[in-house]
Enzyme design. Structure first.
Site, PDB file in Angstrom:
ATOM      1  N   GLU A  43      45.158  33.289  28.649  1.00  0.00           N
ATOM      2  CA  GLU A  43      45.297  32.329  27.553  1.00  0.00           C
ATOM      3  C   GLU A  43      46.050  32.964  26.396  1.00  0.00           C
ATOM      4  O   GLU A  43      46.268  34.179  26.374  1.00  0.00           O
ATOM      5  CB  GLU A  43      43.896  31.892  27.119  1.00  0.00           C
ATOM      6  N   LYS A  83      30.102  36.468  34.531  1.00  0.00           N
ATOM      7  CA  LYS A  83      29.966  36.209  35.972  1.00  0.00           C
ATOM      8  C   LYS A  83      29.017  37.225  36.612  1.00  0.00           C
ATOM      9  O   LYS A  83      28.165  36.864  37.430  1.00  0.00           O
ATOM     10  CB  LYS A  83      31.335  36.269  36.651  1.00  0.00           C
TER      11      LYS A  83
HETATM   12  N1  HSE Z   1      39.986  33.311  33.426  1.00  0.00           N
HETATM   13  C1  HSE Z   1      39.319  33.539  34.665  1.00  0.00           C
HETATM   14  C2  HSE Z   1      40.078  34.546  35.492  1.00  0.00           C
HETATM   15  C3  HSE Z   1      39.156  32.312  35.510  1.00  0.00           C
HETATM   16  O1  HSE Z   1      41.158  34.991  35.102  1.00  0.00           O
HETATM   17  O2  HSE Z   1      39.580  34.908  36.539  1.00  0.00           O
HETATM   18  C4  HSE Z   1      37.983  31.519  35.137  1.00  0.00           C
HETATM   19  O3  HSE Z   1      36.830  32.291  35.063  1.00  0.00           O
END
Ligand code: HSE
Length: 426
Positions: free
Chosen positions: A190, A205
């Site tokens: 982003e 996660k």
């Molecule tokens: N931004 C995360 C990634 C994906 O690059 O793996 C969504 O969790």
């Protein structure tokens, strides 16, 4: 045939993927699942976007109250992301007895106990396969495919953005800044990349995955976190020449001394199966005491892969109304009775810029010896104008001793700079 009405909160990339899978594969779900799944409601501020995807104007809800008061909606899919208004919307949906499917890892890592309590109270389902590792069915694997196992470890590449950046730095020799810019151009990273590159996304996660793997609440606050912003492409190249590949790993180990959970850049041997997981791909390696090793590999993000995980939750929820919840005490801030390892043993790679003079090496190795760290390899890689660069690989040592060593080395007049220090996981 069972009829199932779905509402989608947020028609961004993932919401759009869910909408297209549900609408385009409607006949397929009737045939293969005996389910007639229809999208009854969507909540999306950008009405033009909703209309362009084919949503009927009368199905665009203007408030969460519209959604939860709709008797045709059985399952609410939250794909807005972030904490608010997602948390309020999910709670209101659960309070009205609707089952919730979400891809929101931050919400889950921070408010799982509160959401689960509400789901239990209302006898509603709460599903979150898409919160971790996108399209890779790791949560269902942990919940429904590993029951015979005490899980010993979970290790994974669980963030695609950083894996893309590290792959470009490794394979093309790009700098971190150039690789980040390309990741942003491709839409992986982003505009503000902090959540990915500083390891927050992976930590959320790992908190969810290690809680399920080890059957106790592992709060994201229990997890050591270090991102990839300090990584120099030269260390990746030196490591590669020595047989190592650099990855941002989420590591969870269930040890006799407690749970060891961390997210940090890690050198792994080139022949480790995780070393060949490249670009924006993700993979998770599990070790269970009955099954041994298993590894899941796939896309950790994107409209259709994440949509695939959400739709699998919708189908699962539609076929199981005896909802089950986490079997452990799911309390905010973690389970106080669970022991966590703070001082684990690990091997280190260190690169130092030092004075090229007699006795320097023995002074440096003396610092390691004083802290009882045994060295595996010491290599001088350059020497010019009175300056030398050396690489040191240690045998497994305590993290606290490695940290102290780095402090003491930095304080020596003969050490000009600690250029890199990276943990090695074998
Ligand atoms: N931004 C995360 C990634 C994906 O690059 O793996 C969504 O969790």
């Amino acid at each position: 045939m069972k009829k199932v009405g779905v509402a989608i909160l947020g028609l961004g990339v993932v919401g759009g993927g869910v909408y297209s899978i549900l609408t385009e594969k409607s006949e397929f779900f009737k045939k293969t699942q005996n389910l007639d799944i229809t999208v009854e409601s969507v909540m999306e501020k950008n009405v033009d976007r909703a209309l362009s995807l084919g949503v009927k104007r009368e199905n665009i809800a203007s408030s969460i109250e519209d959604v939860i008061s709709n008797p045709n909606v059985d399952i609410v899919v939250e794909v807005i992301g972030g904490i608010e208004p997602s948390r309020t919307f999910v709670l209101k949906s659960l309070m009205s007895g609707k089952t919730v499917v979400t891809s929101n890892k931050e919400l889950f890592a921070k408010f799982w106990p509160e959401l689960e309590e509400m789901a239990k109270k209302m006898n509603a389902g709460l599903f979150f396969e898409a919160s971790c590792v996108g399209g890779v069915p790791i949560i269902r694997t942990l919940q429904d495919g590993m029951q015979a196992n005490v899980i010993e470890s979970i290790k994974g590449i669980i963030n695609g953005t950083t894996n893309y950046i590290l792959t470009k730095m490794t394979e093309e020799g790009w700098s971190y800044e150039d690789a980040l810019k390309e990741a942003q151009r491709l839409g992986y990273a982003e505009f503000n990349p902090t959540a990915d590159v500083e390891g927050f996304d992976a930590t959320y996660k790992l908190s969810i995955l290690s809680s399920l793997a080890f059957n106790t609440k592992v709060s994201f606050e229990n997890i050591y976190r270090e991102g990839i912003t300090g990584i120099d492409k030269d260390d990746i190249a030196y490591g590669k020449a020595m047989g190592y590949t650099l990855k941002l790993l989420g590591i969870g180990k269930n040890t006799p001394n407690g749970i060891d959970v961390r997210v940090h850049p890690t050198f792994i041997r080139n022949d480790n199966p995780l070393a060949s997981v490249n670009d924006s791909f993700n993979a998770v390696h599990l070790v269970g005491d009955s099954v041994g090793e298993i590894m899941l590999y796939g896309r950790g993000a994107g409209a259709l892969p994440t949509g695939s995980a959400i739709v699998s939750d919708i189908v699962f929820a539609s076929k199981h109304d005896d909802y089950y919840y986490t079997p452990f005490k799911n309390s905010t801030g973690g389970n106080k009775e669970t022991k966590f390892v703070s001082d684990y043993k690990v091997k280190y790679y260190m690169r130092l810029s030092v004075a090229d003079a007699a006795g320097v090496l023995s002074k440096i190795t003396g610092v390691f010896a004083k802290l009882s760290i045994s060295l595996k390899e010491v290599k001088q890689i350059s020497a010019e104008e009175g300056k030398a660069e050396i690489i040191i690989i240690t045998h497994p040592c305590y993290e606290s001793a490695a940290k102290k060593t780095l402090e003491k080395l930095a304080a020596l007049d003969e050490v000009y700079e600690i250029k890199g220090s990276i943990r090695i996981e074998e």
